[in-house]
Scaffold this active site. Structure first.
Site, PDB file in Angstrom:
ATOM      1  N   HIS A  12      12.417   9.611   2.272  1.00 16.67           N
ATOM      2  CA  HIS A  12      13.294   8.285   2.382  1.00 16.67           C
ATOM      3  C   HIS A  12      12.869   7.250   1.354  1.00 16.67           C
ATOM      4  O   HIS A  12      13.095   6.125   1.457  1.00 16.67           O
ATOM      5  CB  HIS A  12      13.022   7.888   3.693  1.00 16.67           C
ATOM      6  CG  HIS A  12      11.595   7.183   3.936  1.00 16.67           C
ATOM      7  ND1 HIS A  12      10.626   7.532   5.173  1.00 16.67           N
ATOM      8  CD2 HIS A  12      10.712   6.528   3.111  1.00 16.67           C
ATOM      9  CE1 HIS A  12       9.659   6.856   4.856  1.00 16.67           C
ATOM     10  NE2 HIS A  12       9.399   6.202   3.651  1.00 16.67           N
ATOM     11  N   HIS A  59       8.084  -0.366   6.871  1.00 15.32           N
ATOM     12  CA  HIS A  59       7.445  -0.913   5.537  1.00 15.32           C
ATOM     13  C   HIS A  59       7.330  -2.367   5.165  1.00 15.32           C
ATOM     14  O   HIS A  59       7.385  -2.921   4.339  1.00 15.32           O
ATOM     15  CB  HIS A  59       8.088  -0.311   4.268  1.00 15.32           C
ATOM     16  CG  HIS A  59       8.226   1.136   4.136  1.00 15.32           C
ATOM     17  ND1 HIS A  59       9.034   2.013   5.053  1.00 15.32           N
ATOM     18  CD2 HIS A  59       7.900   2.197   3.290  1.00 15.32           C
ATOM     19  CE1 HIS A  59       8.961   3.360   4.768  1.00 15.32           C
ATOM     20  NE2 HIS A  59       8.260   3.333   3.617  1.00 15.32           N
ATOM     21  N   HIS A 192       2.711  11.600  -2.653  1.00 12.72           N
ATOM     22  CA  HIS A 192       3.098  10.610  -3.696  1.00 12.72           C
ATOM     23  C   HIS A 192       2.029   9.670  -3.581  1.00 12.72           C
ATOM     24  O   HIS A 192       1.349   9.229  -2.484  1.00 12.72           O
ATOM     25  CB  HIS A 192       4.457   9.986  -3.505  1.00 12.72           C
ATOM     26  CG  HIS A 192       4.829   9.328  -2.502  1.00 12.72           C
ATOM     27  ND1 HIS A 192       4.953   9.833  -1.133  1.00 12.72           N
ATOM     28  CD2 HIS A 192       5.283   7.852  -2.082  1.00 12.72           C
ATOM     29  CE1 HIS A 192       5.506   9.002  -0.131  1.00 12.72           C
ATOM     30  NE2 HIS A 192       5.660   7.811  -0.785  1.00 12.72           N
ATOM     31  N   GLU A 239       2.667   9.910   5.000  1.00 10.99           N
ATOM     32  CA  GLU A 239       3.834   9.743   5.784  1.00 10.99           C
ATOM     33  C   GLU A 239       4.201  10.902   6.366  1.00 10.99           C
ATOM     34  O   GLU A 239       5.130  10.920   7.059  1.00 10.99           O
ATOM     35  CB  GLU A 239       5.348   9.100   4.624  1.00 10.99           C
ATOM     36  CG  GLU A 239       4.727   7.692   4.439  1.00 10.99           C
ATOM     37  CD  GLU A 239       6.262   7.187   3.469  1.00 10.99           C
ATOM     38  OE1 GLU A 239       6.291   6.082   3.487  1.00 10.99           O
ATOM     39  OE2 GLU A 239       6.854   7.993   2.919  1.00 10.99           O
TER      40      GLU A 239
HETATM   41 FE   LIG Z   1       7.862   5.256   2.721  1.00 10.47          FE
END
Ligand SMILES: [Fe+2]
Length: 286
Positions: A12, A59, A192, A239
């Site tokens: 996303h 977020h 990441h 995530e």
């Molecule tokens: Fe994210």
């Protein structure tokens, strides 16, 4: 009765929203990522889900570090987006289904998940970008139940706990009296890390292992403690907890129909999977 047609896992990354707005689908940088959704579009057109349960992490748009539930379930008639920065346009609102939400909430609490219930809830790019990727047209044909998982503020829930959360949601969906075809989605990842000494960290081998295990033996992934998972996948690679919950909700026989994996989108290993969920009763009858 409601029926779970399958699950989708998707990245996303915010810059996808800007790329969609700028129509960069055929740009050499973006094409390997966007073309991974061609299969998704065909599958969704055939399966035609009515409802979607989407596991994601907020977020800072609706929750912030001062108040951040481990698990929160939306029960609103509509979920709005607002300006998140990054140059991505504010998304149109997404329709909710409060009756379906409350059924899931009842089941989760009966299963001893102490969730937060949200009758108002903003949804950020972790919901709106996957929606725009799955249904790029003018209309989004599903009503959603958003389920937020904290992947931001430690301590985080374990992979096993998120798998169990998903399983409870799966049981809840299948005990819902309305004839809904339900899609389950998990967003974020894969490997990441955006900050610190390891900024830019990506681990292709571990991503492949996670996607392989997710299909047939998700329990095998629960052996990783959160700190160990972050070492292997990066601080934001965690995530993947949303993908674990999505997989948990697939209660039948699960097969991978499609997988796309591309490095990088921004600093992220971008992945898309489609998992079919065949009800066990249907298999026995065949
Ligand atoms: Fe994210």
């Amino acid at each position: 009765m409601a029926r779970i047609i399958g699950g989708i896992g998707t990245t996303h990354v915010p810059s996808i929203g800007k790329a969609i707005a700028d129509k960069k689908h055929d740009d050499p940088y973006w094409k390997p990522f966007f073309s991974g959704f061609d299969y998704v579009h065909g599958w969704l057109a055939r399966e035609r889900p009515d409802a979607m349960v989407i596991f994601y992490n907020d977020h800072g748009l609706n929750f912030f570090l001062d108040k951040l539930p481990t698990f929160a379930v939306g029960a609103a008639p509509e979920y709005r987006n607002e300006d998140e920065g990054w140059g991505i346009p504010v998304s149109r609102a997404v329709a909710g289904d409060p009756d379906f939400s409350w059924h899931l909430i009842d089941t989760l609490v009966a299963d001893e998940f102490d969730i937060t219930m949200c009758q108002e809830m903003l949804v950020d790019h972790a919901v709106t970008i996957p929606m725009a990727l799955m249904w790029p047209g003018e209309r989004w044909p599903v009503k959603i139940v958003p389920i937020e998982i904290n992947t931001v503020q430690h301590p985080l829930p374990s992979l096993g706990r998120c798998l169990a959360l998903g399983r409870s949601v799966g049981r809840a969906i299948e005990s819902y009296a309305r004839d809904l075809k339900v899609l389950v989605v998990g967003t974020g990842g894969l490997s990441h890390q955006l900050d610190g000494e390891r900024a830019g960290f990506i681990n292709k081998e571990f991503d492949q292992l996670c996607m392989d295990r997710l299909v047939a033996e998700p329990e095998a992934l629960t052996r990783y403690a959160i700190r160990e998972f972050i070492e292997l996948a990066g601080a934001q690679g965690v995530e993947f907890l949303n993908w674990m919950a999505m997989r948990g909700a697939l209660t039948g026989s699960v097969a991978q129909l499609h997988r796309n994996y591309h490095i990088p989108i921004s600093n992220t290993a971008a992945a898309t999977v489609v998992l079919e969920n065949r009800p066990r009763a249907e298999l026995r009858a065949a």
